[in-house]
Design an enzyme around this catalytic site. Sequence first.
Site, short mmCIF file in Angstrom:
data_model
loop_
_atom_site.label_atom_id
_atom_site.label_comp_id
_atom_site.label_asym_id
_atom_site.label_seq_id
_atom_site.Cartn_x
_atom_site.Cartn_y
_atom_site.Cartn_z
N SER A 40 0.80 -1.23 0.00
CA SER A 40 0.00 0.00 0.00
C SER A 40 0.83 1.27 0.00
O SER A 40 0.41 2.30 -0.53
CB SER A 40 -0.94 0.00 1.22
OG SER A 40 -0.20 -0.19 2.43
N HIS A 246 -0.76 5.79 6.90
CA HIS A 246 -0.23 5.82 5.54
C HIS A 246 0.04 7.29 5.18
O HIS A 246 -0.63 8.19 5.68
CB HIS A 246 -1.21 5.21 4.54
CG HIS A 246 -1.26 3.72 4.60
ND1 HIS A 246 -1.89 3.03 5.61
CD2 HIS A 246 -0.75 2.78 3.76
CE1 HIS A 246 -1.77 1.73 5.40
NE2 HIS A 246 -1.07 1.55 4.29
#
Length: 265
Positions: A40, A246
């Site tokens: 990711s 993230h």
Amino acid sequence: MRRVKSVLVSAVLAVAGLASTAATPARAATGGEYVALGDSYASGVGAGHYDSASGDCKRSAVGYPALWAGVHEEYQLKDVSCSGATIADVRADQLSALSTDTDFVTLTIGGNDAQFSSVVQACLTESDSYCKTATDWMSYYAKNQLVDELAALYKDIKTRAPHATVTVLGYPQALSTTGACPLIDLSPAKRTYMNAFADALADGTRAAAAKEPVTFLDVRPAFKNHGACGSDPWLNDLNAGTEVFHPTLAGYIAGYYGQLEAHWG
């Protein structure tokens, strides 16, 4: 679609003042095929602008592969990175994108093998001591078994793409040491344990890159003072759901693309 992405990338970089980052003496190949592999953090989760055709892989038009390829249009990007990928997934589902025609490869992988999501969940919901146990356990894995697993993957990449320059980008520390987190008040101890886990991932990745020689770019210095829950975060905080910790768009531009461009500009 390529033209739309190129315009988006150019606009983003112009706003950020990074469209003309100066090159260093290190140089990538002068053009050709660029294959982006990984999880990711490689696909751009957290930045938005996801390609609907990528489905659950959530490949972003402003993740670091697209940002770099958007500036270096002499390369044809083949992005097969995928959110949730492990080393086994890269080997099974992504390495087929490589060939003797591949000139440049980037990769971020290993966080899911080290159970990043489970460790984060443990630290967010359990006690300080439980968080320490979880991070210590997976940090040991990251600095030992993971090194061999990553080195074996790098060897496979080089076998399939023998003419390619291979660059591995690591992971940042997730948290600022000061500042308030929304939803959950993370203790200083938990922040320390979670950042130590990020350091272990970086150390293990660096060791693997030295063992099966590839270029390793450590993004931690770029993200310093930009952790989640701080005053100037480049990582998504606890309101971001599955995208928590993230990078934000700013993180991918200044943290990841910035490092890649500075080295291979």
